[in-house]
Design an enzyme around this catalytic site. Structure first.
Site, PDB file in Angstrom:
ATOM      1  CB  VAL A  89      -0.987   0.038   1.290  1.00 11.49           C
ATOM      2  CG1 VAL A  89      -1.711   1.262   1.327  1.00 11.49           C
ATOM      3  CG2 VAL A  89      -2.065  -1.220   1.385  1.00 11.49           C
ATOM      4  CE  LYS A  96      -5.465   8.029   3.716  1.00 10.71           C
ATOM      5  NZ  LYS A  96      -5.322   8.514   2.448  1.00 10.71           N
ATOM      6  N   GLY A  97      -7.019   1.211   6.070  1.00 15.21           N
ATOM      7  CA  GLY A  97      -7.594   0.040   5.916  1.00 15.21           C
ATOM      8  C   GLY A  97      -7.332  -0.900   4.628  1.00 15.21           C
ATOM      9  N   GLY A  99      -4.630  -2.407   3.567  1.00 18.91           N
ATOM     10  CA  GLY A  99      -3.842  -3.747   3.771  1.00 18.91           C
ATOM     11  C   GLY A  99      -4.802  -4.567   4.313  1.00 18.91           C
ATOM     12  CG  ASN A 126       8.234  -4.448   7.263  1.00 18.65           C
ATOM     13  OD1 ASN A 126       7.706  -3.598   7.608  1.00 18.65           O
ATOM     14  ND2 ASN A 126       7.760  -4.614   5.913  1.00 18.65           N
ATOM     15  CE1 TYR A 133       0.997  -8.419   6.743  1.00 17.64           C
ATOM     16  CE2 TYR A 133       3.161  -8.819   7.001  1.00 17.64           C
ATOM     17  CZ  TYR A 133       2.175  -8.186   6.289  1.00 17.64           C
ATOM     18  OH  TYR A 133       2.593  -7.979   5.066  1.00 17.64           O
TER      19      TYR A 133
END
Length: 161
Positions: A89, A96-97, A99, A126, A133
């Site tokens: 993204v 903003k949602g 991913g 990362n 996640y």
């Protein structure tokens, strides 16, 4: 009010997919490793019977992210699995949602195709992605070590007699 949509990538998205691949490579400090071109993307993602697929995330009709995935197989489950090769993204649109929406759609695709697993890899440094996640319930597979052969190493090994 903004509106996110997830749709399959189509041939006219070739330049957009390459753009996101390059942005991801810059983020991962590996821009010099990108060999993909419009032609190679078109011939892999958009050929008659592709083995790799893409999704585009749009915000109010403007592409802001993508996912590239393929199917693998689990012998232990005797089922296919869905493997996410890349999720990206654009930096200015994170939070903003997008991913989460891409991952949710991929999870749905996995279930629609009777996949026993939905897997991906993330660079160990990362932390923002790893934290994200884990916040959605994904579990790091720390007992597995990834291996790779590519380029001249792959060629030399294949040519050994």
């Amino acid at each position: 009010m903004t509106h996110l949509t997830i749709r399959p990538a189509i041939k006219s998205d070739t330049k957009t997919v390459l753009h996101f691949i390059r942005e991801l490579a810059i983020y991962e400090k590996a821009e010099h490793e990108v060999l993909a071109t419009e032609q190679t993307i078109e011939s892999s993602l958009f050929k008659e019977n592709p083995h790799v697929f893409g999704l585009i995330c749009e915000l109010d009709g403007v592409p802001i992210g993508m996912a590239v995935y393929f199917y693998n197989y689990s012998t232990w489950l005797a089922k296919p699995g869905l493997y996410l090769e890349d999720l990206y993204v654009s930096q200015e649109h994170r939070g903003k949602g997008a991913g989460k929406a891409l991952l949710k759609r991929l999870a749905q695709i996995a279930l629609e195709n009777d996949c026993g697993r939905f897997e991906w890899s993330c660079l160990d440094w990362n932390t923002p992605s790893r934290d994200f996640y884990e916040s959605i319930g994904a579990i790091a597979q720390s007992e597995w070590v990834g291996y790779r052969m590519s380029g001249q190493t792959l060629q030399s090994f294949a040519d050994e007699t």
